[in-house]
Design an enzyme around this catalytic site. Structure first.
Site, PDB file in Angstrom:
ATOM      1  N   CYS A 174       6.137  -0.739   2.485  1.00  0.00           N
ATOM      2  CA  CYS A 174       4.972  -0.153   3.159  1.00  0.00           C
ATOM      3  C   CYS A 174       4.654  -1.030   4.364  1.00  0.00           C
ATOM      4  CB  CYS A 174       3.791  -0.025   2.202  1.00  0.00           C
ATOM      5  SG  CYS A 174       3.229  -1.590   1.507  1.00  0.00           S
ATOM      6  N   THR A 175       3.477  -0.892   4.933  1.00  0.00           N
ATOM      7  CA  THR A 175       3.167  -1.604   6.184  1.00  0.00           C
ATOM      8  C   THR A 175       3.140  -3.124   6.006  1.00  0.00           C
ATOM      9  OG1 THR A 175       1.728   0.268   6.671  1.00  0.00           O
ATOM     10  CG2 THR A 175       1.597  -1.642   8.143  1.00  0.00           C
TER      11      THR A 175
END
Ligand SMILES: [Zn+2]
Ligand SMILES: [Zn+2]
Length: 346
Positions: A199-200
């Site tokens: 994810c980020t």
């Protein structure tokens, strides 16, 4: 004791401009057990406000999730302060590659029920039983393995402008939705496939990996520090970059370019484009992808309707908005029928 902002965003921007000093955009998160989030919140606000730190921070019993802008010259003090808090000692800080002094204009430290709205009932599984954390080098190796299934744990508008080669990018509006979809898709491979996720900044995978292990997946891996840390390691260690396009970020930049590939298109004309904007009609504020040409033609709006409203005198716009607070919510997710080139939710 000052516990809240006293300056408007505009006043703050002017001050930053005037000071002419470099600021760093930093993010970090940590799951921990915080007894009294309100006291912790005030402690952070008092110290950070004094160091001229700005940003959006969520504090909950389960930990802290922070996105910040820190004056470069105060970085040492900021770091010492973090190290003075037991569970934040040596916490990994993600520092944005692009310099941006205006990434945040207020210091907002909010107490929430959770630091990430994940929709999960944590009491039903062991959140500390996480997946194996891997660095960029190991991640590159893993995703070439034919037994690997690579999953993007972000929402549709994030993966749309950038993702890893060959990743599954669920077309979802929320994190909770993607958990179910992926579990269903991989139902028969809980033991033989390696489930690798990213994810980020890593926070979503912290929970997701524990959730999947609880659901019976035997080989669960997560990219440590997410795309942000991956990019940093790729640059520093001169590794091959396997991320295409832009990394969506939650400050006003909206995206950080990682590779030159443009993998998405303008939602209005279909030309290659990966610039997210918000519709200029304040009653709409839809997040969508718009090229420069369309921006000019549409006056920064998502539709003819919004363009008309946006052209009205401000007072008239305000009168129209009265009593229509919910309209914003419908559009928040970045989908709308008026956008010809944007996939609609299934
Ligand atoms: Zn266009
Ligand atoms: Zn609009």
């Amino acid at each position: 004791m000052q516990l809240y902002n006293t300056l408007s965003a505009k006043e703050r921007a002017a001050l930053i401009e005037e000071a002419g000093q470099d600021r760093l955009t930093i993010s970090f998160y940590k799951y921990a057990h915080i007894g009294n989030p309100v006291i912790f919140r005030n402690h952070l606000f008092i110290h950070w406000n004094e160091m001229d730190v700005l940003g959006r921070i969520y504090v909950a019993h389960e930990g802290i999730n922070a996105q910040l802008s820190v004056p470069a010259e105060n970085f040492g003090r900021f770091k010492d302060f973090l190290d003075s808090i037991t569970f934040l000692e040596n916490v990994r800080l993600n520092i944005a590659i692009e310099q941006d002094n205006m990434s945040f204009l207020k210091l907002k430290v909010k107490v929430r029920h959770k630091i990430l709205a994940d929709g999960l009932n944590d009491a039903t599984f062991d959140v500390t039983n996480k997946g194996v954390h891997v660095n960029a080098e190991k991640f590159n190796e893993l995703i070439e393995d034919p037994d690997t299934v690579l999953v993007d744990m972000r929402n549709h508008y994030e993966s749309e402008i950038g993702h890893f080669k060959n990743a599954i990018t669920p077309d979802v509006d929320t994190f909770r939705d993607s958990l179910d979809i992926i579990e269903k898709d991989l139902q028969d491979h809980k033991e033989d496939k390696k489930l690798v996720m990213y994810c980020t900044g890593g926070i979503r995978c912290e929970k997701a990996s524990a959730y999947y292990k609880h659901k019976g997946f035997k080989q669960v891996y997560q990219l440590e520090g997410g795309i942000i840390e991956y990019t940093r390691q790729v640059e520093q260690l001169k590794l091959e970059n396997k991320f295409l396009g832009k990394n969506f970020v939650f400050d006003h930049r909206r995206g950080e370019r990682i590779s030159d590939d443009i993998i998405s298109q303008c939602h209005q004309c279909g030309e290659p484009c990966d610039d997210h904007v918000n519709c200029a009609n304040e009653a709409c504020h839809l997040l969508f992808i718009q090229c420069k040409k369309c921006a000019e033609k549409m006056n920064d709006c998502c539709s003819d309707h919004c363009k008309e409203i946006h052209a009205l005198p401000y007072e008239e716009q305000k009168a129209l908005r009265k009593g229509k607070v919910v309209s914003n919510k419908i559009f928040k997710k970045g989908r709308s029928e008026v956008l010809k080139f944007k996939k609609q939710s299934v």
